[in-house]
Design an enzyme around this catalytic site. Structure first.
Site, PDB file in Angstrom:
ATOM      1  CB  CYS A 128      -2.351  22.320  19.510  1.00 56.75           C
ATOM      2  SG  CYS A 128      -0.829  21.878  19.016  1.00 56.75           S
TER       3      CYS A 128
ATOM      4  CG  PHE B 107       8.620  42.007   4.881  1.00 57.48           C
ATOM      5  CD1 PHE B 107       8.596  42.707   6.045  1.00 57.48           C
ATOM      6  CD2 PHE B 107       7.672  42.655   3.966  1.00 57.48           C
ATOM      7  CE1 PHE B 107       7.768  43.934   6.390  1.00 57.48           C
ATOM      8  CE2 PHE B 107       7.043  43.572   3.972  1.00 57.48           C
ATOM      9  CZ  PHE B 107       6.970  44.385   5.235  1.00 57.48           C
TER      10      PHE B 107
ATOM     11  CB  CYS C 125       1.504  33.842   8.522  1.00 56.19           C
ATOM     12  SG  CYS C 125       2.402  35.171   9.501  1.00 56.19           S
TER      13      CYS C 125
HETATM   14  C1  SAM Z   1       7.412  36.400   7.916  1.00 60.37           C
HETATM   15  S1  SAM Z   1       8.779  36.888   8.088  1.00 60.37           S
HETATM   16  C2  SAM Z   1       9.397  36.187   6.309  1.00 60.37           C
HETATM   17  C3  SAM Z   1      11.028  36.038   6.078  1.00 60.37           C
HETATM   18  C4  SAM Z   1      11.223  35.185   4.852  1.00 60.37           C
HETATM   19  N1  SAM Z   1      10.521  35.575   3.683  1.00 60.37           N
HETATM   20  C5  SAM Z   1      11.222  33.890   4.682  1.00 60.37           C
HETATM   21  O1  SAM Z   1      10.471  33.272   4.037  1.00 60.37           O
HETATM   22  O2  SAM Z   1      12.049  33.115   5.795  1.00 60.37           O
HETATM   23  C6  SAM Z   1       8.924  38.313   8.034  1.00 60.37           C
HETATM   24  C7  SAM Z   1      10.366  38.923   8.358  1.00 60.37           C
HETATM   25  O3  SAM Z   1      10.078  40.451   8.243  1.00 60.37           O
HETATM   26  C8  SAM Z   1      11.314  41.046   8.675  1.00 60.37           C
HETATM   27  N2  SAM Z   1      10.624  42.369   9.340  1.00 60.37           N
HETATM   28  C9  SAM Z   1       9.528  42.600  10.273  1.00 60.37           C
HETATM   29  N3  SAM Z   1       9.411  43.883  10.397  1.00 60.37           N
HETATM   30  C10 SAM Z   1      10.070  44.570   9.129  1.00 60.37           C
HETATM   31  C11 SAM Z   1      10.351  45.777   8.746  1.00 60.37           C
HETATM   32  N4  SAM Z   1       9.526  46.875   9.434  1.00 60.37           N
HETATM   33  N5  SAM Z   1      11.264  46.186   7.640  1.00 60.37           N
HETATM   34  C12 SAM Z   1      11.646  45.232   7.145  1.00 60.37           C
HETATM   35  N6  SAM Z   1      11.709  43.861   7.587  1.00 60.37           N
HETATM   36  C13 SAM Z   1      10.919  43.431   8.530  1.00 60.37           C
HETATM   37  C14 SAM Z   1      11.350  39.944   9.875  1.00 60.37           C
HETATM   38  O4  SAM Z   1      12.571  40.137  10.651  1.00 60.37           O
HETATM   39  C15 SAM Z   1      11.463  38.826   9.179  1.00 60.37           C
HETATM   40  O5  SAM Z   1      12.502  38.188   8.763  1.00 60.37           O
END
Ligand code: SAM
Length: 477
Positions: free
Chosen positions: A83, A335, A433
């Protein structure tokens, strides 16, 4: 004319990354000050670096507090990296979050024309997190007061800590009993697990990041913000059935019916990420559920889910608004995690393809679609660095009208951004993010005049921290 160790007085005019703030001295010299300051604070700082165009200094005294300063509630404030902004009132946090996104878009991405809209506030300023990830370390981080206390007079052991890594320090953690961003239930679980692990210190030694030996690595607690279901996940190097059974009984005694599931994840990785290669389910189904809007989602220990349930609903409505879906649209949700955005979008378009790397997330996403009888979503497990695979899937599924992309903090791999330029959907909604990676990837999308950024909406998913989420819409020119 400046000297090292010289003390100067300066008014802070901006905040940077990594506990750094910025001001200008009377002669116009720029000065970067390390320390927890707020904009409009007047501080005294000791110079430790002198360059032609700037000085670097450490804050040593607050001379006049900013009108936005407030008393931080947390005793670990300033030590724990979580924080960073607890000392500023919420309106100031929101102003700075919007500014962070705007500055990144302008200075890193070269987007001068687009004005970010004001940051959408979060409904809860504390206790909003549905997931906490605590680390075990065999070296406890000592405060400046604790450093001088002899080992036998320390209140807590020196070789055991369960809490958060001190900023930039992976071998040490601050041993914490309470975090104001989590719930009472999470805090009492943290303390019950600490007690159990201390009682079994010899059988369950802490994993050392230096020698790569030992067992205890992470404790992850998670709850459904709307369902109240509760998960405990202990991450260790190997599985110890009798001890895990004992811990399971202990957790059931402490949490009673509130404990939905207890799992033990095993990892051989040398990093400190709480991600298991093998999972043992000791109690309950191995997952919890949470609700967002009309949908209930199943969430496994290794699956991503937005950490602020109340604000996730607002985020997803914002994504839908930005996507401007039509009933005939084919949508890709890159993702996609447990398919949460995929399902939200499914009722507003022809069909959605969710793409995700993590196996348990894809399994959860399929189960989530099935639970709601949603038949216009498909999910594929692939690494989005692998362009060939997505090209093949695109042929099978159809070219997208809208791509929603929600990568991790590091942003998209450049190959994945290039793939978007080849697929060239009419609209891309980039959910980020990390303003810096949004600006970098956005610039790549727009540099050849193929896309333009048309809107950007910051939204606060993480009050008290310097993190901010944004939803940006790019349109094909
Ligand atoms: C910020 S999270 C977003 C998840 C979803 N959109 C949500 O709102 O709950 C990013 C996601 O990307 C996946 N991820 C990370 N690297 C990746 C890659 N190289 N290819 C595919 N997915 C990936 C992670 O496992 C995670 O679930």
């Amino acid at each position: 004319m400046y000297k090292k160790k010289q003390i100067v007085e300066v008014e802070i005019i901006d905040l940077g990354d990594k506990n750094q703030c910025f001001g200008r001295l009377d002669d116009g010299m720029s000065i970067f000050v390390q320390g927890t300051a707020a904009v409009d604070d007047v501080v005294k700082a000791e110079i430790f670096k002198i360059k032609k165009k700037f000085l670097a200094a450490r804050m040593c005294e607050l001379v006049k507090p900013s009108p936005h300063r407030i008393e931080p509630v947390c005793p670990y404030f300033g030590l724990c990296g979580g924080c960073k902004w607890q000392h500023m009132d919420y309106s100031e946090q929101l102003r700075l979050k919007r500014k962070q996104v705007q500055d990144a878009l302008e200075h890193l991405g070269g987007f001068k024309e687009v004005e970010c809209t004001p940051c959408i506030p979060a409904p809860e300023l504390f206790g909003y997190r549905n997931k906490m990830d605590f680390s075990f370390t065999d070296l406890r981080y000592l405060t400046s007061e604790e450093i001088d206390i002899p080992a036998d007079q320390q209140e807590k052991p020196l070789d055991f800590a369960l809490g958060f890594h001190a900023p930039g320090c992976y071998s040490k953690a601050i041993d914490i009993n309470h975090c104001d961003l989590s719930t009472e239930e999470m805090n009492s679980t943290l303390n019950a697990v600490r007690k159990f692990c201390l009682e079994h210190k010899n059988e369950l030694p802490i994993y050392s990041t230096r020698s790569h030996t030992g067992e205890l690595r992470n404790l992850v607690v998670r709850h459904g913000g709307h369902t109240g279901e509760f998960m405990v996940n202990l991450v260790t190097s190997t599985h110890n059935p009798p001890l895990m059974k004992k811990l399971s009984e202990k957790l059931q005694a402490v949490l009673g019916d509130r404990l939905t599931t207890f799992v033990n994840n095993i990892t051989s990785a040398k990093n400190t990420v709480a991600f298991g290669e093998k999972e043992y389910v000791l109690h309950g189904p191995g997952y919890i559920t949470d609700r967002l809007g009309d949908y209930t989602y199943r969430i496994s220990a290794n699956s991503f889910f937005q950490t602020n349930t109340a604000q996730a609903e607002k985020l997803y409505l914002q994504i839908l608004e930005s996507a401007q879906l039509k009933p005939s649209d084919i949508v890709y949700d890159l993702f996609c995690g447990t398919g949460s955005i995929t399902l939200f979008a499914s009722g507003h378009c022809q069909k959605v393809l969710g793409v995700e790397l993590v196996e348990s997330s894809v399994r959860d996403a399929r189960a989530n679609a099935k639970r709601h009888n949603v038949s216009n979503c498909e999910f594929i497990q692939l690494d989005l660095k692998d362009i060939k695979l997505i090209e093949q899937d695109m042929k099978d599924f159809g070219a997208p009208d809208v791509v929603i992309t929600d990568p991790p903090r590091a942003g998209m791999n450049p190959r994945a951004v290039k793939m978007l330029l080849v697929i060239a959907p009419p609209a891309i909604v980039y959910v980020s993010c990390n303003p810096a990676s949004l600006a970098r990837d956005g610039q790549m999308l727009c540099e050849n005049g193929q896309y333009k950024l048309v809107s950007c909406q910051p939204i606060d998913m993480f009050p008290q921290t310097n993190h901010v989420e944004s939803v940006a819409r790019f349109e094909r020119i």
